[in-house]
Scaffold this motif. Structure first.
Motif, PDB file in Angstrom:
ATOM      1  N   LEU A   5       0.958  -1.212   0.048  1.00  0.00           N
ATOM      2  CA  LEU A   5       0.031   0.043   0.016  1.00  0.00           C
ATOM      3  C   LEU A   5       0.871   1.170   0.017  1.00  0.00           C
ATOM      4  O   LEU A   5       0.723   2.314  -0.847  1.00  0.00           O
ATOM      5  CB  LEU A   5      -1.053  -0.050   1.293  1.00  0.00           C
ATOM      6  CG  LEU A   5      -2.009  -1.298   1.283  1.00  0.00           C
ATOM      7  CD1 LEU A   5      -2.868  -0.971   2.556  1.00  0.00           C
ATOM      8  CD2 LEU A   5      -2.915  -1.300   0.063  1.00  0.00           C
ATOM      9  N   ILE A   6       1.866   1.191   0.856  1.00  0.00           N
ATOM     10  CA  ILE A   6       2.702   2.426   0.918  1.00  0.00           C
ATOM     11  C   ILE A   6       3.620   2.533  -0.357  1.00  0.00           C
ATOM     12  O   ILE A   6       3.696   3.530  -0.983  1.00  0.00           O
ATOM     13  CB  ILE A   6       3.747   2.323   2.008  1.00  0.00           C
ATOM     14  CG1 ILE A   6       2.906   2.123   3.458  1.00  0.00           C
ATOM     15  CG2 ILE A   6       4.749   3.288   1.923  1.00  0.00           C
ATOM     16  CD1 ILE A   6       4.030   1.631   4.555  1.00  0.00           C
ATOM     17  N   ILE A  11       4.112   5.776  -5.668  1.00  0.00           N
ATOM     18  CA  ILE A  11       4.095   5.732  -6.988  1.00  0.00           C
ATOM     19  C   ILE A  11       3.143   6.797  -7.534  1.00  0.00           C
ATOM     20  O   ILE A  11       3.444   7.616  -8.338  1.00  0.00           O
ATOM     21  CB  ILE A  11       3.654   4.331  -7.676  1.00  0.00           C
ATOM     22  CG1 ILE A  11       4.991   3.338  -7.187  1.00  0.00           C
ATOM     23  CG2 ILE A  11       3.530   4.481  -9.284  1.00  0.00           C
ATOM     24  CD1 ILE A  11       4.880   1.934  -7.510  1.00  0.00           C
ATOM     25  N   ILE A  12       2.033   6.798  -6.979  1.00  0.00           N
ATOM     26  CA  ILE A  12       0.978   7.698  -7.319  1.00  0.00           C
ATOM     27  C   ILE A  12       1.301   9.063  -7.188  1.00  0.00           C
ATOM     28  O   ILE A  12       1.240  10.001  -7.774  1.00  0.00           O
ATOM     29  CB  ILE A  12      -0.415   7.299  -6.857  1.00  0.00           C
ATOM     30  CG1 ILE A  12      -0.835   5.997  -7.299  1.00  0.00           C
ATOM     31  CG2 ILE A  12      -1.578   8.394  -7.254  1.00  0.00           C
ATOM     32  CD1 ILE A  12      -2.079   5.393  -6.589  1.00  0.00           C
ATOM     33  N   SER A  13       1.831   9.078  -5.847  1.00  0.00           N
ATOM     34  CA  SER A  13       2.191  10.661  -5.591  1.00  0.00           C
ATOM     35  C   SER A  13       3.099  11.306  -6.176  1.00  0.00           C
ATOM     36  O   SER A  13       3.235  12.312  -6.768  1.00  0.00           O
ATOM     37  CB  SER A  13       2.443  10.604  -3.984  1.00  0.00           C
ATOM     38  OG  SER A  13       2.862  12.037  -3.528  1.00  0.00           O
ATOM     39  N   ASP A  17       3.052  14.312  -8.840  1.00  0.00           N
ATOM     40  CA  ASP A  17       4.021  15.500  -8.811  1.00  0.00           C
ATOM     41  C   ASP A  17       4.840  15.802  -9.975  1.00  0.00           C
ATOM     42  O   ASP A  17       4.930  17.031 -10.435  1.00  0.00           O
ATOM     43  CB  ASP A  17       4.978  15.295  -7.551  1.00  0.00           C
ATOM     44  CG  ASP A  17       4.525  15.451  -6.234  1.00  0.00           C
ATOM     45  OD1 ASP A  17       3.311  15.822  -6.082  1.00  0.00           O
ATOM     46  OD2 ASP A  17       4.994  14.723  -5.184  1.00  0.00           O
ATOM     47  N   LYS A  18       5.233  14.796 -10.780  1.00  0.00           N
ATOM     48  CA  LYS A  18       5.898  15.187 -12.139  1.00  0.00           C
ATOM     49  C   LYS A  18       4.813  15.754 -12.963  1.00  0.00           C
ATOM     50  O   LYS A  18       5.251  16.747 -13.825  1.00  0.00           O
ATOM     51  CB  LYS A  18       6.602  13.708 -12.424  1.00  0.00           C
ATOM     52  CG  LYS A  18       7.535  13.293 -12.033  1.00  0.00           C
ATOM     53  CD  LYS A  18       8.277  11.920 -12.315  1.00  0.00           C
ATOM     54  CE  LYS A  18       9.366  11.304 -11.393  1.00  0.00           C
ATOM     55  NZ  LYS A  18       9.758  10.050 -12.021  1.00  0.00           N
ATOM     56  N   VAL A  60       0.699   6.029 -12.828  1.00  0.00           N
ATOM     57  CA  VAL A  60      -0.443   6.405 -11.958  1.00  0.00           C
ATOM     58  C   VAL A  60      -1.659   5.454 -12.212  1.00  0.00           C
ATOM     59  O   VAL A  60      -2.183   4.799 -11.186  1.00  0.00           O
ATOM     60  CB  VAL A  60      -1.071   7.861 -12.084  1.00  0.00           C
ATOM     61  CG1 VAL A  60      -2.388   8.206 -11.457  1.00  0.00           C
ATOM     62  CG2 VAL A  60      -0.022   9.093 -11.862  1.00  0.00           C
ATOM     63  N   VAL A  61      -1.959   5.109 -13.299  1.00  0.00           N
ATOM     64  CA  VAL A  61      -2.891   4.183 -13.810  1.00  0.00           C
ATOM     65  C   VAL A  61      -2.663   2.817 -13.193  1.00  0.00           C
ATOM     66  O   VAL A  61      -3.517   2.132 -12.848  1.00  0.00           O
ATOM     67  CB  VAL A  61      -3.287   4.448 -15.075  1.00  0.00           C
ATOM     68  CG1 VAL A  61      -4.494   3.359 -15.686  1.00  0.00           C
ATOM     69  CG2 VAL A  61      -3.806   5.663 -15.706  1.00  0.00           C
ATOM     70  N   ALA A  62      -1.394   2.336 -13.766  1.00  0.00           N
ATOM     71  CA  ALA A  62      -1.138   0.969 -13.150  1.00  0.00           C
ATOM     72  C   ALA A  62      -1.411   0.919 -11.672  1.00  0.00           C
ATOM     73  O   ALA A  62      -1.746  -0.150 -11.125  1.00  0.00           O
ATOM     74  CB  ALA A  62       0.242   0.482 -13.601  1.00  0.00           C
ATOM     75  N   ALA A  63      -0.922   1.943 -10.785  1.00  0.00           N
ATOM     76  CA  ALA A  63      -0.874   2.014  -9.485  1.00  0.00           C
ATOM     77  C   ALA A  63      -2.227   1.863  -8.900  1.00  0.00           C
ATOM     78  O   ALA A  63      -2.509   1.209  -7.913  1.00  0.00           O
ATOM     79  CB  ALA A  63       0.183   2.979  -9.103  1.00  0.00           C
ATOM     80  N   ALA A  64      -3.265   2.713  -9.440  1.00  0.00           N
ATOM     81  CA  ALA A  64      -4.399   3.021  -9.141  1.00  0.00           C
ATOM     82  C   ALA A  64      -5.177   1.548  -9.276  1.00  0.00           C
ATOM     83  O   ALA A  64      -5.868   1.370  -8.372  1.00  0.00           O
ATOM     84  CB  ALA A  64      -4.986   4.097  -9.826  1.00  0.00           C
ATOM     85  N   PHE A  65      -4.993   0.983 -10.585  1.00  0.00           N
ATOM     86  CA  PHE A  65      -5.730  -0.323 -10.531  1.00  0.00           C
ATOM     87  C   PHE A  65      -5.357  -1.207  -9.460  1.00  0.00           C
ATOM     88  O   PHE A  65      -6.268  -1.727  -8.941  1.00  0.00           O
ATOM     89  CB  PHE A  65      -5.235  -0.832 -12.101  1.00  0.00           C
ATOM     90  CG  PHE A  65      -6.330  -0.574 -13.197  1.00  0.00           C
ATOM     91  CD1 PHE A  65      -7.265  -1.506 -13.630  1.00  0.00           C
ATOM     92  CD2 PHE A  65      -6.316   0.852 -13.532  1.00  0.00           C
ATOM     93  CE1 PHE A  65      -8.136  -1.097 -14.505  1.00  0.00           C
ATOM     94  CE2 PHE A  65      -7.333   1.121 -14.704  1.00  0.00           C
ATOM     95  CZ  PHE A  65      -8.175   0.112 -15.018  1.00  0.00           C
TER      96      PHE A  65
END
Length: 470
Positions: A5-6, A11-13, A17-18, A60-65
């Motif tokens: 989870l961390i 990864i998303i955060s 930011d980028k 973002v998308v890969a991590a969110a899924f």
């Protein structure tokens, strides 16, 4: 594990930011989900198409899924997955009801379903339920109870045309093609996939590689192939819509992408490029616009070749008048005809995935029989990755490996080729291939794979496989 989870959170955060940093440095804002799409989305100037933004979006998308799959109650994930068909069905209803065109004049204020329904020929109570489900999935916005407006995603359903009395028959003609993708996906494609379970488990069809033994035939109760059905009077509307849908998909794979997918300067001056299954030849036309000393043969079905001649006469008449382009109508699986000169390149762009192993090997052998010692087979097509680490003799230079705990194939950020793989399995018994799958059919067809290259301009453009006579 909490550590996963961390890691996913980070990864998303960091990726967001980028994206924000690029927006700040370029002076471009990131598009709002609440606003209709802007044409820049389809150009290199679009903020999503900036290389750093594109890479960050994938993460973002890969991590969110993966985060949703990790944190959501498993039974909830099972239920939503089992009933996920409701989304393409609802999109198909909204497309068929012309909702995007109907509510366009209302702008951000939206339109009440009681005003939408009469123009769509639907029951307002039922239509409201469809649109509310779509809004819950971020297609359309419910700006007030039973009042719906267009947003970023639903604006893709809008052909931009005015409603007319015979709108259903002419809707997709000269349109951007994106609404046609939804119409196609929610109609013959979904109906074909509906019957896949039976086709894949019944002994008569379970191991078939034939184009007329698929879910398509089972649903439509026909022995005709998908392509032959399109040539019937009953299939004409679907055929025309499919053609427009493919033009819409070309926005993801523009013809000019071919220029950076292979070193065309390596082809000798006066060399011959055979565009196999080239359609109108719109891709090979881009090649000779950049390398006018090259000659071209466009090969496809006789009915398509007539349109190819018209296309070249309209878009590059000089090559036609100088007799530097020939048009040959033939079946893929017939021996190659007599060509103006030995071919330097056989080009197959988005053709290989249309045929099962049995048939693509036959095509490769036909091309091998007509090849010279220096002929190159240039294949532009999807290469799907395994959902695990899997070393291969040939690998694409994809850059850094996805950070843990992401899947090696980027999971939810890379669903399109896997979806297309199953879609074409359901209707034409073909599919996308892994690099090992490509190598298998290339070798069986008498060729040797010597290069696999990612398109250097865009990560979303198809890779190129280059083979030489074995």
């Amino acid at each position: 594990m909490a550590s996963d989870l961390i890691a996913l959170r980070d990864i998303i955060s960091s990726s967001i930011d980028k994206i924000v940093d690029v927006c700040a440095s370029t002076g471009k804002d990131f598009p709002s989900l609440d606003q209709p799409i802007h044409l820049s989305e389809f150009t290199p100037d679009g903020i999503r198409n900036h290389p750093d933004v594109s890479s960050s979006i994938s993460l973002v998308v890969a991590a969110a899924f993966q985060l949703i799959a990790t944190v959501q109650a498993p039974a909830s994930t099972l239920t939503t997955s089992a009933f996920q068909f409701a989304l393409p069905v609802s999109l198909g209803i909204a497309e068929a009801a012309n909702v995007a065109e109907i509510i366009r004049p209302a702008g951000s204020k939206g339109m009440h379903v009681n005003d939408i329904a009469p123009k769509s020929g639907m029951d307002p109570k039922k239509l409201a339920r469809i649109l509310r489900f779509l809004a819950t999935n971020h297609w359309f916005r419910e700006v007030a109870p039973d009042v719906f407006a267009t947003n970023l995603l639903s604006s893709l359903l809008d052909t931009g045309k005015e409603l007319t009395e015979n709108f259903a028959a002419t809707k997709h003609q000269n349109s951007p093609g994106l609404a046609a993708i939804v119409g196609y996906g929610s109609d013959e494609l979904m109906k074909s996939m509906l019957c896949m379970k039976e086709v894949l488990t019944e002994p008569e069809t379970a191991f078939s590689e034939e184009v007329n033994e698929t879910g398509f035939q089972k649903f439509f109760k026909t022995k005709l192939s998908h392509w032959a059905y399109y040539e019937t009077p009953e299939g004409k509307f679907r055929r025309d819509r499919f053609a427009v849908a493919m033009s819409g998909l070309s926005k993801l794979q523009p013809p000019e992408a071919i220029l950076s997918g292979f070193d065309w300067s390596s082809v000798p001056k006066g060399g011959l490029v055979v565009d196999v299954g080239g359609g109108t030849g719109h891709v090979s036309l881009e090649i000779v616009k950049a390398f006018p000393e090259l000659n071209v043969v466009v090969e496809d079905a006789p009915g398509v070749i007539a349109k190819a001649k018209e296309y070249w006469e309209a878009n590059l008449p000089s090559h036609v008048s100088q007799e530097k382009v020939d048009f040959i109508g033939l079946s893929f699986f017939d021996p190659q005809p007599s060509l103006p000169s030995p071919p330097d390149v056989f080009l197959l762009r988005y053709i290989v995935h249309d045929w099962s192993d049995k048939y693509i090997i036959k095509l490769f052998r036909r091309l091998r029989d007509a090849a010279g010692p220096s002929t190159k087979l240039v294949i532009v097509d999807s290469i799907i990755g395994y959902a695990c680490d899997a070393p291969s003799t040939y690998s694409l230079d994809e850059g850094p490996k996805p950070p843990a705990p992401l899947l090696s194939n980027m999971g939810g950020a890379n669903l399109i080729p896997y979806t297309i793989d199953l879609a074409i399995l359901s209707c034409i018994n073909s599919g996308e291939r892994t690099i090992d799958g490509h190598n298998k059919v290339i070798e069986a067809g008498g060729w040797k794979l010597v290069e696999v290259r990612k398109n250097p301009i865009s990560k979303t453009w198809l890779p190129t496989l280059v083979a030489v006579p074995a």
